[in-house]
Write a protein that holds these residues in place. Structure first.
Motif, mmCIF file in Angstrom:
data_model
loop_
_atom_site.group_PDB
_atom_site.id
_atom_site.type_symbol
_atom_site.label_atom_id
_atom_site.label_comp_id
_atom_site.label_asym_id
_atom_site.label_seq_id
_atom_site.Cartn_x
_atom_site.Cartn_y
_atom_site.Cartn_z
ATOM 1 N N GLN A 1 -16.475 -6.821 -137.610
ATOM 2 C CA GLN A 1 -17.551 -6.692 -138.593
ATOM 3 C C GLN A 1 -18.698 -5.933 -137.958
ATOM 4 O O GLN A 1 -19.120 -6.247 -136.847
ATOM 5 N N VAL A 2 -19.177 -4.918 -138.641
ATOM 6 C CA VAL A 2 -20.326 -4.160 -138.145
ATOM 7 C C VAL A 2 -21.571 -5.027 -138.285
ATOM 8 O O VAL A 2 -21.860 -5.553 -139.362
ATOM 9 N N GLN A 3 -22.286 -5.187 -137.197
ATOM 10 C CA GLN A 3 -23.460 -6.042 -137.214
ATOM 11 C C GLN A 3 -24.560 -5.434 -138.081
ATOM 12 O O GLN A 3 -24.975 -4.299 -137.877
ATOM 13 N N LYS A 4 -25.019 -6.220 -139.061
ATOM 14 C CA LYS A 4 -26.092 -5.762 -139.948
ATOM 15 C C LYS A 4 -27.459 -5.915 -139.297
ATOM 16 O O LYS A 4 -28.369 -5.121 -139.518
ATOM 17 N N PHE A 5 -27.597 -6.983 -138.522
ATOM 18 C CA PHE A 5 -28.871 -7.302 -137.881
ATOM 19 C C PHE A 5 -28.570 -8.293 -136.773
ATOM 20 O O PHE A 5 -27.802 -9.227 -136.979
ATOM 21 N N ASN A 6 -29.156 -8.086 -135.609
ATOM 22 C CA ASN A 6 -28.847 -8.955 -134.472
ATOM 23 C C ASN A 6 -29.699 -10.224 -134.525
ATOM 24 O O ASN A 6 -30.915 -10.184 -134.338
ATOM 25 N N MET A 7 -29.031 -11.358 -134.763
ATOM 26 C CA MET A 7 -29.742 -12.632 -134.852
ATOM 27 C C MET A 7 -29.970 -13.270 -133.486
ATOM 28 O O MET A 7 -30.644 -14.288 -133.386
ATOM 29 N N CYS A 8 -29.399 -12.683 -132.422
ATOM 30 C CA CYS A 8 -29.648 -13.180 -131.074
ATOM 31 C C CYS A 8 -31.002 -12.664 -130.606
ATOM 32 O O CYS A 8 -31.216 -11.455 -130.506
#
Length: 472
Positions: free
Chosen positions: A45-52
Motif C-alpha cells: 500500500q502506498v503510504q498516504k501520510f506517515n503516522m509515525c
C-alpha cells in the motif's frame, strides 16, 4: 485496493450487527481464508501520510467515549478518572447493567456520561457524537477493528485493546483509515510500559546489549478457569476463539516491547515468519470434564481447539530473530519470556526478578541495583511511584494511559502508532497460515510503506510534555 474496499463492503464495517457467536464463523480457517491471508501478506500500500512521529493538534481536555465496560473496561475507568484533563462523556456496553455500573463509578469523580447499551451496534451512536476526541475500545476481539475504523471515520482518535485486528485485511484497514483521517490509532499494549520493559528498552538504546541479535517473548498464562467461567468472558467469547483458529492468537504482549527494542517499524522491519503448534492436549479434555457436571458446556465438547503451545519465529530485514510462544492452557507460572540477547550482554525477565549478564554469570543483586539506577527511564522517575499507587498490572496500565493523555493534551506523537497496531496484530493470522501449511514461511507485510527505513526510534524519555497531573 479494490479487494480491500470489497471486504469493507461485504463485512459491514459501517455497522456490525451480529452476535459474537455469529461473527466468529467469518474467521474459521477454510482454504479460502488461508489463500486470502497469503494474498494479503504479499499486498502493498502506498503510504498516504506517515503516522509515525505524527503530532495531532493539542487538546486541552480529552473527551472520551469508552466502549466495553467489562473486565478491562471497568479497569480503564478506574485509571482515567485519576488523570487531569479527561472528561468521560459516554459509556457503551451490550449490557445495561455494565454501563450503569460504570456511570455510578465515574460520577463520584464528577463525570456525567451518557449511556449506550442494549444492542450489539449501540457503539455506533456513541462514535457518531461530535463532542468526543477519543474512543477507547475494550470489547471482545471481533469488534476491535470495526469500531476503530468507524471511530476514525467519524473524526475520533482511537485507543484499542489488543489485538487491534484479527485479519490482515483488518490490519490494512486500520492503516489506510488512520493515514487518511490523520487520527491516532493506538493499540494499548500495556506491556510496553512495564517497569522492567522500559528499563530494558533504555538499556538497549544506551548500548548495554551491544548489537541485539535475538529476542524471545511470549504469552504463557494459565487461563483454564477463566476460559470456562460463565461470567468472566461474556458469552464465552474467548473459549470460542480457541477453536476457530490454530496459531498464536495473542502475540502482542510479548512482541510489542521486543519490537521497540529492535526498532521494528523504525529502522528495521519483519521479513518473514514460521510457526508451529502442538496438538491440543488440554482444552478439549477440560470441555468434556465440565460438560459431565453441567450441560451448558456440551456445545464446547468435540471442538478442534487450538494447539496447547504455539511457537513462532520471525526474521527481520537486518537478520535479527524473534521467537514468540503462546500457551493459555498449561498449568505453568505466568511468563512473557522477555529475553534480549546482544553482542555485549543479555537480559531476561522471567522467571522474575529480571536478570542481566555481560559474561558467563548473571550480575549480582547489587550490580542489578546499580544498573537500575543508571538506566532508569525518565518517565519512571516522573510517574512510576504514582502509577504504583493507582495500579493496573502493577502500574504499567496507568503509565500507558497517563502518557497517552499527556501526549494528546500537548500535541505530541504517541509511542505506539497504527503501524505498530497492524504489524504486531498481523502475527496472529500469519501464524495461522504457517501452522496450516506445515510451518512453511510467510512474508510479513510492511505496513509503513517503506518509511520504516527513516522513522525514528521510540523516545525513551517520554517526558516531553509531562504537564498532566495525577489526581489521587
Amino acid at each position: 485496493m479494490n479487494k480491500r474496499r470489497d471486504f469493507i463492503k461485504h463485512t459491514g464495517l459501517s455497522g456490525v450487527g451480529l452476535l459474537v457467536s455469529g461473527m466468529m464463523q467469518a474467521y474459521a480457517t477454510t482454504t479460502e481464508d488461508l489463500d486470502r491471508i497469503k494474498e494479503q501478506a504479499n499486498s502493498t500500500q502506498v503510504q498516504k501520510f506517515n503516522m509515525c512521529g505524527y503530532a495531532a493538534p493539542k487538546l486541552d481536555v480529552v473527551r472520551i467515549g469508552v466502549v466495553g465496560i467489562g473486565n478491562r473496561g471497568y479497569g480503564a475507568l478506574e485509571r482515567l478518572v485519576k488523570i487531569e484533563g479527561v472528561e468521560i462523556k459516554a459509556l457503551c456496553d451490550l449490557r445495561a447493567e455494565r454501563t450503569a455500573l460504570g456511570k455510578k463509578f465515574v460520577e463520584t469523580s464528577g463525570h456525567t456520561p451518557d449511556l449506550y447499551d442494549g444492542k450489539v451496534d449501540s457503539w455506533k451512536k456513541l462514535c457518531e457524537r461530535n463532542d468526543l476526541d477519543l474512543v477507547y475500545i475494550l470489547t471482545p476481539w471481533e469488534y476491535h477493528t470495526p469500531i476503530a475504523v468507524f471511530s476514525m471515520n467519524h473524526d475520533k482518535h482511537v485507543c484499542v485493546e489488543v489485538p487491534a485486528a484479527k485479519t490482515l485485511e483488518e490490519c490494512w484497514q486500520l492503516v489506510e483509515t488512520s493515514e487518511r483521517t490523520r487520527k491516532h490509532c493506538m493499540m494499548v499494549e500495556n506491556c510496553c510500559y512495564d517497569f522492567s520493559e522500559l528499563l530494558t528498552l533504555n538499556m538497549a538504546q544506551q548500548g548495554f546489549f551491544g548489537e541485539i541479535v535475538h529476542c524471545e517473548g511470549g504469552y504463557i498464562h494459565n487461563l483454564q478457569e477463566l476460559m470456562f467461567s460463565k461470567e468472566h468472558f461474556y458469552q464465552m467469547w474467548e473459549l470460542i476463539e480457541a477453536y476457530k483458529r490454530k496459531g498464536n492468537l495473542y502475540p502482542t504482549h510479548g512482541l510489542g516491547p521486543l519490537c521497540q527494542v529492535l526498532n521494528i517499524n523504525r529502522g528495521d522491519q519483519m521479513d518473514f515468519l514460521v510457526s508451529v503448534s502442538t496438538s491440543d492436549f488440554i482444552l478439549g479434555d477440560l470441555a468434556k470434564e465440565y460438560a459431565k457436571k453441567d450441560e451448558f458446556y456440551k456445545p464446547f465438547v468435540g471442538k478442534n481447539y487450538n494447539g496447547t503451545m504455539n511457537t513462532s519465529t520471525i526474521r527481520t530485514k537486518k537478520g535479527k530473530t524473534i521467537m514468540l510462544q503462546f500457551d493459555v492452557g498449561s498449568p505453568r507460572p505466568y511468563s512473557r519470556n522477555q529475553l534480549i540477547s546482544g553482542t555485549k550482554g543479555i537480559g531476561q525477565k522471567y522467571p522474575e526478578p529480571a536478570r542481566y549478564a555481560t559474561g558467563h554469570e548473571w550480575l549480582s543483586p547489587e550490580e542489578y541495583k546499580a544498573l537500575e539506577e543508571k538506566y532508569q527511564p525518565p518517565i519512571i522517575k516522573k510517574i512510576g511511584e504514582l502509577a504504583k499507587q493507582v495500579g493496573g498490572h502493577g502500574g504499567m496500565d496507568f503509565i500507558m494511559d497517563w502518557r497517552t493523555i499527556d501526549c494528546l493534551r500537548n500535541g505530541l506523537p504517541l509511542e505506539q502508532n497504527v503501524y505498530d497496531a497492524a504489524l504486531w496484530s498481523s502475527v496472529s493470522p500469519l501464524s495461522v497460515w504457517s501452522v496450516a501449511n506445515n510451518s512453511n514461511s510467510i512474508k510479513v507485510p510492511d505496513f509503513t510503506g517503506g518509511s520504516y527505513k527513516t522513522n525514528k526510534p521510540v523516545d525513551i524519555s517520554m517526558t516531553t510534555g509531562g504537564t498532566t497531573k495525577v489526581k489521587l
